[in-house]
Design a protein around this motif. Structure first.
Motif, short mmCIF file in Angstrom:
data_model
loop_
_atom_site.label_atom_id
_atom_site.label_comp_id
_atom_site.label_asym_id
_atom_site.label_seq_id
_atom_site.Cartn_x
_atom_site.Cartn_y
_atom_site.Cartn_z
N ALA A 115 0.83 -1.21 0.00
CA ALA A 115 0.00 0.00 0.00
C ALA A 115 0.86 1.27 0.00
O ALA A 115 0.58 2.22 -0.72
CB ALA A 115 -0.92 -0.01 1.22
N ARG A 172 -6.53 -5.43 4.01
CA ARG A 172 -6.78 -4.07 3.50
C ARG A 172 -7.45 -3.21 4.58
O ARG A 172 -7.18 -2.01 4.68
CB ARG A 172 -7.66 -4.14 2.25
CG ARG A 172 -7.93 -2.80 1.59
CD ARG A 172 -6.66 -2.23 0.95
NE ARG A 172 -6.51 -0.81 1.20
CZ ARG A 172 -5.55 -0.05 0.65
NH1 ARG A 172 -4.64 -0.58 -0.16
NH2 ARG A 172 -5.47 1.22 0.91
N ASP A 198 -5.87 0.27 5.83
CA ASP A 198 -6.57 1.57 5.76
C ASP A 198 -6.44 2.33 7.07
O ASP A 198 -6.26 3.56 7.07
CB ASP A 198 -8.05 1.36 5.41
CG ASP A 198 -8.25 1.00 3.94
OD1 ASP A 198 -7.34 1.26 3.13
OD2 ASP A 198 -9.32 0.45 3.62
#
Ligand code: NAP
Length: 245
Positions: free
Chosen positions: A24, A214, A218
């Protein structure tokens, strides 16, 4: 508006949450220094991320104070500074209290406790000198609310200690413009658990499912950009730590 790229040091970056975090940050154009115990596993991780030029693997056991120093030193040599340290490397074993062996106690203290302490010390020295930085600890929701179905005193002891240390260190480092926060995941779909365990694991969250890497990523991305947020432990756990259900 795209903020300036960061240099992010991630321990335990060869697998699971750490590997997802590396991907990411790289996707955002940030520099990543990824750590795991073996060079081979880091090479595999780098290959799975597309062998980007802004990824540097630094192998070593996070329990070793020299590895914490090397992570920061090599990050500075290659990328000029460290903006974010993510203490992610960790192991988890749930079992009845009386069954923990001495070897398991040593392993948890080494990876989970020393693996938080020494890299954080090395990063804090660098960040105090820079008057800027963020340390993010990956802890565990079960340390916020222990569960009778999952006896896990040993990891709860250490992750719970790190949750409190997050607050104490945040206070100490706030005058230096350094934020210290934690993300406390519920059960997350990583190689830590085999697929045949998912049926039971789904029942441990009020949301009725385990989380994704994920969803942890985040939360970490939010915190690493939040310069006025410090000393918090953010559960990302489908309600697991919200109360009894
Ligand atoms: N998955 C979950 O449900 C869950 C829930 C709550 C909290 N967490 C926490 O989230 C973090 C990541 O977990 P995960 O599920 O992504 O686990 P994982 O897939 O097993 O990955 C663990 C990572 O840590 C590295 N590592 C282990 N011991 C190390 C050591 N002594 N020195 C350096 N690196 C070491 C491993 O690399 P090598 O083996 O290649 O060295 C690997 O990259 C851990 O702190 C864990 O406690 C996970």
């Amino acid at each position: 508006m795209k903020s300036q790229s960061k240099t992010v040091v991630i321990t335990g970056a060869s697998s699971g949450i750490g590997l997802a975090l590396a991907g990411a940050y790289l996707q955002r154009g940030d520099n990543v220094v990824g750590n795991a115990r073996s060079t081979e596993r880091l090479q595999e991780a780098a290959a799975s991320l597309g062998s980007p030029a802004n990824f540097l693997g630094v192998a070593g056991d996070v329990a070793d104070p020299a590895v914490g120093d090397a992570l920061i030193k090599q990050a500075v040599e290659r990328f000029g500074q460290v903006d974010v340290l993510i203490n992610n490397a960790g192991i988890f074993n749930a079992k009845p209290f009386v069954e923990y062996t001495q070897a398991e106690v040593e392993a948890l203290v080494n990876t989970n406790l020393k693996g938080f302490f020494y890299p954080s010390q090395a990063a804090a020295r660098h960040m105090v000198a820079r008057k800027s930085g963020h340390i993010i600890n990956i802890t565990a929701s079960i340390a916020l609310q222990p569960n009778q179905s999952v006896p896990a005193v040993l990891p709860v002891l250490i992750k719970g200690g790190i949750n409190q240390a997050t607050k104490a260190l945040a206070l100490e480092l706030a005058p230096h413009n350094i934020q210290v926060t934690a993300v406390a995941p519920g059960i997350v779909d990583t190689p830590l658990y085999t697929k045949d365990m998912h049926g039971f694991l789904n029942t441990l969250q009020p949301a009725g499912r385990i989380g994704t890497t994920r969803e942890i990523v985040d939360a970490v991305l939010y915190l690493s950009d939040a310069n006025f947020t410090t000393g918090i432990v953010l559960p990302v756990d489908g309600g697991m730590s919200s109360g009894k259900w």
